[in-house]
Design a protein around this motif. Structure first.
Motif, mmCIF file in Angstrom:
data_model
loop_
_atom_site.group_PDB
_atom_site.id
_atom_site.type_symbol
_atom_site.label_atom_id
_atom_site.label_comp_id
_atom_site.label_asym_id
_atom_site.label_seq_id
_atom_site.Cartn_x
_atom_site.Cartn_y
_atom_site.Cartn_z
ATOM 1 N N ARG A 263 53.376 25.195 13.789
ATOM 2 C CA ARG A 263 52.147 25.839 13.307
ATOM 3 C C ARG A 263 52.051 25.620 11.802
ATOM 4 N NH1 ARG A 263 52.121 31.400 15.411
ATOM 5 N NH2 ARG A 263 51.332 30.292 17.218
ATOM 6 N N SER B 198 55.681 25.936 10.055
ATOM 7 C CA SER B 198 56.714 26.526 10.908
ATOM 8 C C SER B 198 56.904 25.606 12.103
ATOM 9 C CB SER B 198 56.292 27.911 11.405
ATOM 10 O OG SER B 198 56.070 28.795 10.343
ATOM 11 N N SER B 199 58.096 25.089 12.271
ATOM 12 C CA SER B 199 58.361 24.238 13.431
ATOM 13 C C SER B 199 58.904 25.095 14.573
ATOM 14 C CB SER B 199 59.346 23.129 13.067
ATOM 15 O OG SER B 199 60.564 23.674 12.590
ATOM 16 N N GLU B 200 58.772 24.571 15.784
ATOM 17 C CA GLU B 200 59.247 25.293 16.962
ATOM 18 C C GLU B 200 60.702 24.959 17.264
ATOM 19 O OE1 GLU B 200 56.980 25.022 20.558
ATOM 20 O OE2 GLU B 200 55.122 25.623 19.547
ATOM 21 N N LEU C 30 59.023 30.181 16.714
ATOM 22 C CA LEU C 30 58.781 29.495 15.442
ATOM 23 C C LEU C 30 59.860 29.816 14.422
ATOM 24 C CD1 LEU C 30 54.939 30.057 15.075
ATOM 25 C CD2 LEU C 30 56.099 27.917 15.657
ATOM 26 N N THR D 226 49.643 26.780 8.262
ATOM 27 C CA THR D 226 48.671 27.697 7.688
ATOM 28 C C THR D 226 48.343 27.208 6.293
ATOM 29 O OG1 THR D 226 49.678 29.521 8.910
ATOM 30 C CG2 THR D 226 48.203 30.107 7.099
ATOM 31 N N ARG E 215 44.829 28.644 10.302
ATOM 32 C CA ARG E 215 46.132 28.759 10.959
ATOM 33 C C ARG E 215 45.994 28.083 12.308
ATOM 34 N NH1 ARG E 215 49.205 34.405 12.450
ATOM 35 N NH2 ARG E 215 50.964 33.433 13.497
ATOM 36 N N THR E 216 46.782 27.022 12.534
ATOM 37 C CA THR E 216 46.606 26.256 13.764
ATOM 38 C C THR E 216 47.921 25.651 14.228
ATOM 39 O OG1 THR E 216 45.206 24.578 14.812
ATOM 40 C CG2 THR E 216 46.009 24.081 12.601
ATOM 41 N N ASP E 217 48.036 25.462 15.532
ATOM 42 C CA ASP E 217 49.188 24.798 16.113
ATOM 43 C C ASP E 217 49.006 23.292 15.985
ATOM 44 O OD1 ASP E 217 50.349 27.228 16.831
ATOM 45 O OD2 ASP E 217 49.352 27.245 18.781
ATOM 46 N N PRO F 217 46.200 18.431 15.298
ATOM 47 C CA PRO F 217 45.972 19.707 15.968
ATOM 48 C C PRO F 217 46.287 19.604 17.454
ATOM 49 C CG PRO F 217 43.896 18.607 15.552
ATOM 50 C CD PRO F 217 44.957 17.768 14.899
ATOM 51 N N GLN G 112 56.555 20.012 17.404
ATOM 52 C CA GLN G 112 55.348 20.816 17.307
ATOM 53 C C GLN G 112 55.651 22.101 16.555
ATOM 54 O OE1 GLN G 112 54.211 20.892 21.410
ATOM 55 N NE2 GLN G 112 55.328 22.758 21.842
#
Length: 123
Positions: A67, A21-23, A29, A69, A74-76, A122, A65
């Motif tokens: 996220r 998922s991009s911002e 997101l 998964t 699950r991390t930014d 990350p 940036q």
């Protein structure tokens, strides 16, 4: 450059697929897109089958940036354009991990797909 912790790196790399998922510009997101992910050394990479014109790839350009998964992690992350000298190793990682899908894996090994290679780091 931020380094992955060993456990997350292994889990994400072992996952068959990754949700990305991009911002957006406002920090929210976008809906996740499912794709393949590969590891080369201590780095993780994704590519767009449609190259730099692919919609999800274009979404990463806004803030660079988002996220991810995969594998229970699950991390930014930040999205970094891979250097062309990384492409051969990423190609090899795609062939090794997804070679059992020969008619599909070839789509991430084109020049257009290579140009969209993103290194995930990350944050």
């Amino acid at each position: 450059m931020a380094d992955w912790n060993s456990a997350d790196l292994k889990k994400i790399a072992a996952a068959e697929e990754l949700d990305l998922s991009s911002e957006r510009a406002n920090g929210t997101l976008r809906d996740p897109v499912t794709m393949w992910v590969v590891r080369s050394g201590d780095r993780l990479y994704v590519r767009s089958v449609k190259g730099v014109d692919g919609p999800w790839y274009q979404g990463t350009r806004t803030r660079r940036q988002g996220r991810v998964t995969a594998g229970g992690v699950r991390t930014d992350v930040t999205f970094h354009d891979a250097d062309p000298d990384e492409y051969a190793d990423v190609d090899a990682a795609y062939r090794q991990k997804y070679g059992r899908y020969p008619s599909i894996v070839e789509h991430v090994l084109t020049d257009a797909a290579r140009a969209s290679t993103l290194r995930l780091e990350p944050r």
